[in-house]
Design a protein around this motif. Structure first.
Motif, PDB file in Angstrom:
ATOM      1  N   GLU A 128       2.929  -5.865  -4.729  1.00  0.00           N
ATOM      2  CA  GLU A 128       1.951  -5.075  -3.983  1.00  0.00           C
ATOM      3  C   GLU A 128       1.341  -5.878  -2.848  1.00  0.00           C
ATOM      4  O   GLU A 128       1.043  -5.347  -1.777  1.00  0.00           O
ATOM      5  N   ASP A 159       0.829  -1.200   0.000  1.00  0.00           N
ATOM      6  CA  ASP A 159       0.000   0.000   0.000  1.00  0.00           C
ATOM      7  C   ASP A 159       0.872   1.262   0.000  1.00  0.00           C
ATOM      8  O   ASP A 159       0.822   2.084   0.923  1.00  0.00           O
ATOM      9  N   LYS A 200       4.778   0.750  -5.758  1.00  0.00           N
ATOM     10  CA  LYS A 200       3.959   1.136  -6.905  1.00  0.00           C
ATOM     11  C   LYS A 200       4.515   0.582  -8.215  1.00  0.00           C
ATOM     12  O   LYS A 200       5.722   0.622  -8.450  1.00  0.00           O
ATOM     13  N   ASP A 245       2.706   4.608  -2.407  1.00  0.00           N
ATOM     14  CA  ASP A 245       2.491   5.472  -3.562  1.00  0.00           C
ATOM     15  C   ASP A 245       3.748   5.660  -4.392  1.00  0.00           C
ATOM     16  O   ASP A 245       3.779   6.467  -5.314  1.00  0.00           O
ATOM     17  N   ARG A 246       4.814   4.937  -4.047  1.00  0.00           N
ATOM     18  CA  ARG A 246       6.057   5.033  -4.810  1.00  0.00           C
ATOM     19  C   ARG A 246       6.813   3.709  -4.700  1.00  0.00           C
ATOM     20  O   ARG A 246       6.402   2.811  -3.958  1.00  0.00           O
TER      21      ARG A 246
END
Length: 481
Positions: free
Chosen positions: A283, A207, A278, A209-210
């Motif tokens: 993931e 979780d 990401k 974002d990069r």
């Protein structure tokens, strides 16, 4: 301690003032920072937190500078070992006496009622000063021993393990994934393996974002029944599910981290990391835990897991796992004190490598009968190198991911894994399998750059240990065994 001794027992009047000042203050700074570093180390140990800072690097650098100053100090002391007071200083003492000192006509000094002979050596605190230059040489040798100890520490770091001996990571993110008071099941796999064995999985997700590179894994072990753990990537989200049966992992899963009994935290080389986050295939993950409950204790609970350290500053290479050795077609005859098999990751497999890979870590794995496991690198008909453990000291309760000298694997190479067993405790044939009473022959290596493949196994081949051409390399970890 040696530093403090050297600061106390030297003659400052024999040194240039600048050198004396530098010697003293750098020694004091190193001593203070050294104590601070020890305190930080105790904090990290006490609270089980990863604490990284530049302080160890500063201490290390200042200590090196200080040792150089100490060496120069002792050289100057040796050169001036036959020191006597300069005539100018003696003349100055005669012509500029203190208020309480009066010069006699014969050149002696009056201290009140006491007459002092100018030729006598008066030295306040002489008992605290080393006047024999041989003692200075002894302290010099002790300081050189400290330098040798530092060099030994540096040389013990595996090649490519780090560009400097201490790491600094201000942007690192830490995730902690573990079970929470999970009741260890019995008979989970319905007679596919003994009831003492169970494999369960718990789902998590990154979780993020990069993209990040994982640079360190730290195991969290809270139960004696945990035999090993593997953190897998999976293509679906299992983070909301309760722990589930996972004796057989799907082919779409990929190992990120493996831990066996007794293993230490795993720190990855400075030039490589395991990419997650990401737009990657990592993931979602599951933590597979192998429990071995030999007494079938029905009220056993566990909260084991793993702590992951990641950095957003991506490194040059991505890391992969490769499992070498044999498949489960193992068949070990009973009552053999030494019985050896081998599995070959052959040149036919490595010929498909799109580029050379570099192995930097190895984790050998067998069960209770294992005695030695190692892998040999062959290039054509020439043995290039080997890694693993050849001494008959394999310990089921101590399975570690250990660093190995950086080893380059080229297309067309052969990787032959050897396993030696002691089956004198068995009365029946032992086969390969998942249970701790079965056997395995694996060498799990970490390497970079990463490939898509994760295994290179073959059917086991018996090895004739009585053959005149039989060869087993000498142990590097246990040279006397």
């Amino acid at each position: 301690i040696i530093g403090m001794v050297s600061l106390r027992y030297y003659q400052p009047e024999l040194l240039p003032s600048a050198l004396s000042t530098i010697h003293t203050w750098i020694g004091r700074i190193v001593w203070v920072l050294g104590l601070s570093n020890i305190c930080l180390g105790l904090i990290r140990y006490q609270f089980h937190k990863i604490y990284d800072s530049l302080l160890p690097v500063i201490v290390f650098g200042l200590f090196g500078v200080w040792v150089v100053i100490v060496v120069i100090t002792w050289i100057v002391l040796y050169i001036n070992r036959n020191y006597t007071k300069p005539e100018e200083l003696l003349l100055n003492e005669k012509t500029h006496p203190d208020d309480n000192q009066l010069m006699s006509e014969d050149g002696s000094i009056n201290l009140g009622a006491e007459v002092v002979d100018e030729n006598q050596d008066y030295c306040t605190g002489c008992n605290d000063i080393i006047t024999n230059y041989k003692d200075h040489i002894l302290l010099l040798l002790l300081n050189i021993a400290l330098v040798c100890a530092m060099v030994a520490i540096l040389l013990s770091i595996p090649p490519d393990a780090a560009r400097y001996p201490f790491k600094y990571c201000p942007d690192c993110v830490i995730k902690r994934w573990n079970n929470h008071n999970f009741k260890i099941p019995i008979g989970l796999h319905h007679n596919r393996v003994p009831d003492t064995t169970s494999y369960t999985c718990t789902g998590f997700k990154f979780d993020m974002d990069r993209q990040y590179h994982i640079i360190e894994f730290t195991p969290i072990i809270t139960s004696e029944f945990v035999h090993h753990m593997i953190l897998y990537t999976i293509p679906w989200d299992a983070s909301g599910s309760p722990p589930f049966d996972c004796l057989d992992m799907p082919e779409s899963s990929f190992p990120l981290f493996m831990w066996g009994i007794g293993a230490d935290p795993l720190q990855l080389p400075y030039s490589a990391g395991i990419k997650v986050g990401k737009d990657t295939s990592t993931e979602y993950v599951v933590l597979q835990v192998h429990y071995n409950n030999p007494t079938l204790l029905s009220n056993a609970f566990d909260s084991s897991g793993v702590e992951i350290k990641m950095t957003s500053h991506l490194r040059e290479n991505d890391i992969g796992y490769l499992i070498l050795g044999t498949n489960f077609q193992i068949s070990l005859p009973p009552q053999k004190s030494l019985y050896e098999i081998s599995g070959n990751c052959s040149h036919r497999w490595t010929e498909s490598l799109p580029f050379p890979i570099r192995i930097f870590s190895s984790a050998i794995h067998a069960h209770h009968l294992g005695k030695a496991i190692w892998t040999e690198l062959w290039r054509g008909d020439k043995r290039i190198d080997w890694f693993g453990e050849t001494a008959l000291v394999y310990n089921f309760n101590r399975q570690d991911q250990v660093p190995v000298p950086l080893l380059e694997i080229l297309p067309g190479d052969d990787l032959i894994t050897h396993c030696i067993y002691d089956t004198t405790s068995r009365t029946n044939i032992t086969t390969g399998g998942w249970s701790s009473t079965d056997e395995m022959c694996l060498n799990i290596v970490l390497y970079y750059p990463k490939l898509d493949a994760t295994t290179c196994l073959s059917s086991p081949s018996p090895v004739d240990m009585e053959s005149p051409r039989y060869y087993r390399p000498n142990s590097r970890l246990h040279p006397n065994v």
